[in-house]
Design a protein around this motif. Structure first.
Motif, PDB file in Angstrom:
ATOM      1  N   ILE A 131       0.822  -1.195   0.000  1.00 20.31           N
ATOM      2  CA  ILE A 131       0.000   0.000   0.000  1.00 20.31           C
ATOM      3  C   ILE A 131       0.864   1.255   0.000  1.00 20.31           C
ATOM      4  O   ILE A 131       0.613   2.193  -0.724  1.00 20.31           O
ATOM      5  N   LYS A 132       1.866   1.283   0.836  1.00 21.89           N
ATOM      6  CA  LYS A 132       2.652   2.500   0.952  1.00 21.89           C
ATOM      7  C   LYS A 132       4.058   2.292   0.420  1.00 21.89           C
ATOM      8  O   LYS A 132       4.624   1.220   0.537  1.00 21.89           O
ATOM      9  N   ALA A 133       4.592   3.339  -0.151  1.00 22.60           N
ATOM     10  CA  ALA A 133       5.976   3.268  -0.590  1.00 22.60           C
ATOM     11  C   ALA A 133       6.890   3.232   0.631  1.00 22.60           C
ATOM     12  O   ALA A 133       6.598   3.828   1.646  1.00 22.60           O
ATOM     13  N   ARG A 134       7.958   2.542   0.537  1.00 20.66           N
ATOM     14  CA  ARG A 134       8.930   2.455   1.605  1.00 20.66           C
ATOM     15  C   ARG A 134      10.305   2.520   0.979  1.00 20.66           C
ATOM     16  O   ARG A 134      10.444   2.362  -0.220  1.00 20.66           O
ATOM     17  N   ALA A 135      11.300   2.697   1.779  1.00 17.05           N
ATOM     18  CA  ALA A 135      12.646   2.748   1.228  1.00 17.05           C
ATOM     19  C   ALA A 135      13.589   2.023   2.163  1.00 17.05           C
ATOM     20  O   ALA A 135      13.449   2.137   3.377  1.00 17.05           O
ATOM     21  N   VAL A 136      14.516   1.277   1.598  1.00 30.20           N
ATOM     22  CA  VAL A 136      15.495   0.624   2.458  1.00 30.20           C
ATOM     23  C   VAL A 136      16.869   0.745   1.803  1.00 30.20           C
ATOM     24  O   VAL A 136      16.995   0.693   0.579  1.00 30.20           O
TER      25      VAL A 136
ATOM     26  N   ALA B 243       5.244  13.132  12.314  1.00 31.04           N
ATOM     27  CA  ALA B 243       5.365  12.759  10.905  1.00 31.04           C
ATOM     28  C   ALA B 243       6.804  12.397  10.568  1.00 31.04           C
ATOM     29  O   ALA B 243       7.741  13.087  10.967  1.00 31.04           O
ATOM     30  N   ILE B 244       6.969  11.307   9.832  1.00 31.86           N
ATOM     31  CA  ILE B 244       8.279  10.917   9.319  1.00 31.86           C
ATOM     32  C   ILE B 244       8.231  11.106   7.813  1.00 31.86           C
ATOM     33  O   ILE B 244       7.374  10.554   7.134  1.00 31.86           O
TER      34      ILE B 244
ATOM     35  N   LEU C 199      17.626  12.758  11.369  1.00 29.92           N
ATOM     36  CA  LEU C 199      17.558  12.289   9.992  1.00 29.92           C
ATOM     37  C   LEU C 199      18.336  10.994   9.891  1.00 29.92           C
ATOM     38  O   LEU C 199      19.139  10.672  10.761  1.00 29.92           O
ATOM     39  N   GLY C 200      18.070  10.248   8.850  1.00 33.28           N
ATOM     40  CA  GLY C 200      18.761   8.966   8.719  1.00 33.28           C
ATOM     41  C   GLY C 200      18.245   8.162   7.563  1.00 33.28           C
ATOM     42  O   GLY C 200      17.594   8.692   6.667  1.00 33.28           O
TER      43      GLY C 200
ATOM     44  N   ARG D 276      14.935   2.373  11.365  1.00 35.02           N
ATOM     45  CA  ARG D 276      15.464   3.730  11.283  1.00 35.02           C
ATOM     46  C   ARG D 276      16.876   3.777  11.863  1.00 35.02           C
ATOM     47  O   ARG D 276      17.108   3.338  12.975  1.00 35.02           O
ATOM     48  N   GLN D 277      17.800   4.309  11.087  1.00 38.52           N
ATOM     49  CA  GLN D 277      19.184   4.399  11.520  1.00 38.52           C
ATOM     50  C   GLN D 277      19.621   5.857  11.375  1.00 38.52           C
ATOM     51  O   GLN D 277      19.870   6.325  10.274  1.00 38.52           O
TER      52      GLN D 277
END
Ligand code: GDP
Ligand code: MG
Length: 596
Positions: A55-60, A206-207, A237-238, A244-245
């Motif tokens: 459903i949602k975009a994510r990033a890794v 909010a992230i 930020l990270g 989350r890093q």
């Protein structure tokens, strides 16, 4: 400085193995150890797993060493469904390449095509990948040919993998490094970053997910969201690795997140540009638009009691999903509830399912309707979200409806059935192409209203599950539409008004009037049920007078039984709604609503 970075996404039809491949990439780049890897790392929303959709975009980010060189690969996960077309386009704008993943047995499907074209429009380098080569019945050669015919990819460039066993995944990582261009961008330029997603954390607010296009962003820095016109200070930020890093800075080419004490997701606009406050700010990035809600429906608590519970549940949902919208609505028939706006049908389903999972309110949903455009006699253009708001016939200059372009991919034997269905739905054929020996792609322009009800289910059932459908908005077109009203003793019943084609109005009007007549209990007086377009009545049914005596069957005797019945009748009354002097049970409305 950016030569070691690759930003890419995976484009695939549902179930072709996107999540599994993502897991393998995380594992083989050492981003997560085998032990940590619960399957399908990226789909952490329950609903996504249930439905197998993203459903949602994510990033890794994947950081690893190869041939003495450090690499940073950012996998940006895009939503797979066209309801989220805009979010997909923003995610694509953050990538330089796309893995085009196709199941070695299923072959090219509708969503593969739609998303591949979108990636090409964004000038992404396409890396064709054939997955599930471990299957006994895999047919990679034919699938490579289908990909060439439908998408123009070179069969020799297709990388064959099994996301399940890991076979071919090393070679794929090499291909990503070799073929996907490194991002360009100057780390010392003025900050310019694209917001491609956001989510809400109860503790952090909010992230914001960003791709840095130019410049560098640092912890503690003051930034400005150019479209929202708001300044903030960066608290953290990270990057996602996949948790989350935090880090000290992100520079041009990198992908990561920003946290700035923003309390509402409504203040973070997907497609917005992050820069610095003041006159030296960078230009906003192109392609920004606000979410367009195309499908609306009414949601009412079924007993009218849980109005404030429903409001709370909707508010909770909206915090996490700024493209969902709702406002209070009052209906004569259904009482107090909300009119809700969605990006599309799937989005509507997702929201409803979340409501059901996360609260125990019994919901009544009115039939979904699309957003119409009406030009009135004064030359004003109105956007209409509910049928009751359609002006009377005399005040309409032009009635326009949204049209979508549908791609249907089917095995050859079902072409006839699908064509018949699309024609019935007022589709206009745009093209027909063979993808391979056995499969064809049909393209039709169809009114969204005709797609909304059940076109997807109908296509599935007339192709024994083999057909796949995808669509995108093409725009508004004039049509011969009208507002069909239902009147009870001369009073319009708001919840039962619909927009329909004039040619269908008689048939629909008669059917609804008949059905409602069956559901209305007899009164002391005659009740007229009429269907009308403006002041013109097109159908009429009559409920004869007579009062139903509920105790008549009890032959005097058992008084407690009589009392129980009377009590029951009283409870039934509570759910009665008065339309003028006529009382109609909510059940009656529901029966009619669920038919139409
Ligand atoms: P997505 O919808 O594209 O994210 O697909 P998933 O990654 O959820 O995979 C859908 C189904 O295909 C799951 O049951 C996977 O286990 C299976 N699958 C994925 N890749 C492979 C593969 O290479 N070989 C086999 N045999 N099955 C696979
Ligand atoms: Mg998935």
């Amino acid at each position: 400085m950016t030569t070691h970075i690759r930003n890419f996404c995976i484009i695939a039809h549902i179930d072709h193995g996107k999540s599994t491949l993502a897991d393998r990439l995380l594992e083989q780049t050492g981003t997560v150890s085998n032990r940590e890897l619960k399957t399908q790392m990226l789909d952490d929303l329950d609903l996504e797993r249930q439905r197998g959709i993203t459903i949602k975009a994510r990033a890794v980010v994947m950081k690893f060493k190869r041939g003495g060189q450090n690499y940073e690969l950012n996998l940006i996960d895009t939503p797979g469904h066209v309801d989220f077309q805009y979010e997909v386009s923003r995610s694509l704008a953050c990538c330089e390449g796309a893995l085009l993943l196709v199941d070695a047995f299923q072959g090219v499907e509708a969503q593969t095509v739609a998303n591949a074209f979108a990636a090409m429009e964004h000038d992404l380098k396409i890396v064709p990948v054939i997955n599930k080569i471990d299957l006994d019945y895999a047919r990679p050669d034919e699938v490579a040919e289908e990909m060439m015919n439908s998408l123009g990819t070179d069969p020799d460039e297709c990388i064959r993998v099994s996301a399940k066993t890991g076979q071919g995944v090393e070679a794929l990582i090499d291909a990503i490094i070799e073929h996907v261009p490194a991002p360009t961008g100057d780390p010392s330029a003025v900050l310019q970053a694209m917001v491609f997603d956001s989510n809400y954390d109860d503790y952090r607010g909010a992230i914001t997910y960003v791709r840095i296009m130019q410049g560098t962003v640092r912890k503690g820095q003051k930034i400005r969201f150019l479209r929202a016109g708001a300044n903030h200070e960066i608290v953290e930020l990270g990057q996602f690795a996949p948790a989350r890093q935090p880090c000290e800075e992100l520079h041009a080419g990198q992908v990561g997140y920003l946290i700035c004490n923003i309390k509402s997701l409504g203040d973070v606009h997907i497609g917005d540009t992050v820069s610095i406050p003041g006159d030296a700010a960078a230009k906003p990035l192109p392609g920004y638009s606000r979410p367009k809600r195309m499908v609306y429906c009414g949601l009412f608590p079924s007993d009218g009691q849980n109005f404030s519970d429903l409001r709370e549940a909707l508010e909770r949902l909206a915090i996490n999903d700024p493209s969902f919208e709702f406002e209070p609505e009052t209906s004569d028939a259904l009482g107090f509830g909300f009119r809700c706006g969605f990006l599309g049908l799937l989005h509507m389903e997702i929201v409803q399912q979340r409501l059901e999972n996360e609260s125990d309110i019994d919901l009544v949903q009115t039939a979904p309707n699309v957003t119409y455009e009406i030009v009135n006699k004064r030359g004003e253009t109105l956007m209409i979200h509910k049928p009751q708001d359609v002006p009377d016939p005399g005040d309409i200059e032009e009635f326009r409806q949204p049209i979508v372009r549908c791609n249907v991919i089917v095995p050859g034997e079902f072409i006839g059935a699908v064509m018949k269905l699309c024609q019935e739905r007022r589709g206009i054929q745009k093209s027909q192409e063979y993808l391979g020996a056995q499969r064809a792609m049909l393209t039709y322009d169809i009114p969204l209203a005709e797609v909304v009800y059940d076109l997807h289910d109908k296509i599935k059932s007339c192709t024994r599950g083999y057909g796949t459908l995808d669509y995108e908005m093409v725009g508004y077109e004039p049509a011969d539409l009208c507002r069909l009203d239902i009147l009870v003793n001369g009073k319009r019943v708001d919840a039962l008004s619909v927009v329909c084609n004039r040619a269908d109005a008689d048939r629909r009007g008669r059917a609804v009037a008949k059905r409602l007549k069956q559901e209305i209990e007899r009164h002391m007086f005659e009740v007229a049920v009429q269907a009308a377009i403006g002041s013109r009545v097109i159908a009429r049914e009559t409920v004869p007078a007579m009062r139903k005596n509920v105790t008549a069957k009890c032959y005097g005797g058992d008084i407690t039984r009589k009392r129980k019945l009377l009590q029951k009748q009283k409870e039934g009354k509570k759910r009665m709604k008065a339309i003028g002097n006529v009382e109609i049970s909510q059940k009656a409305f529901m029966a009619v609503l669920s038919d139409s």
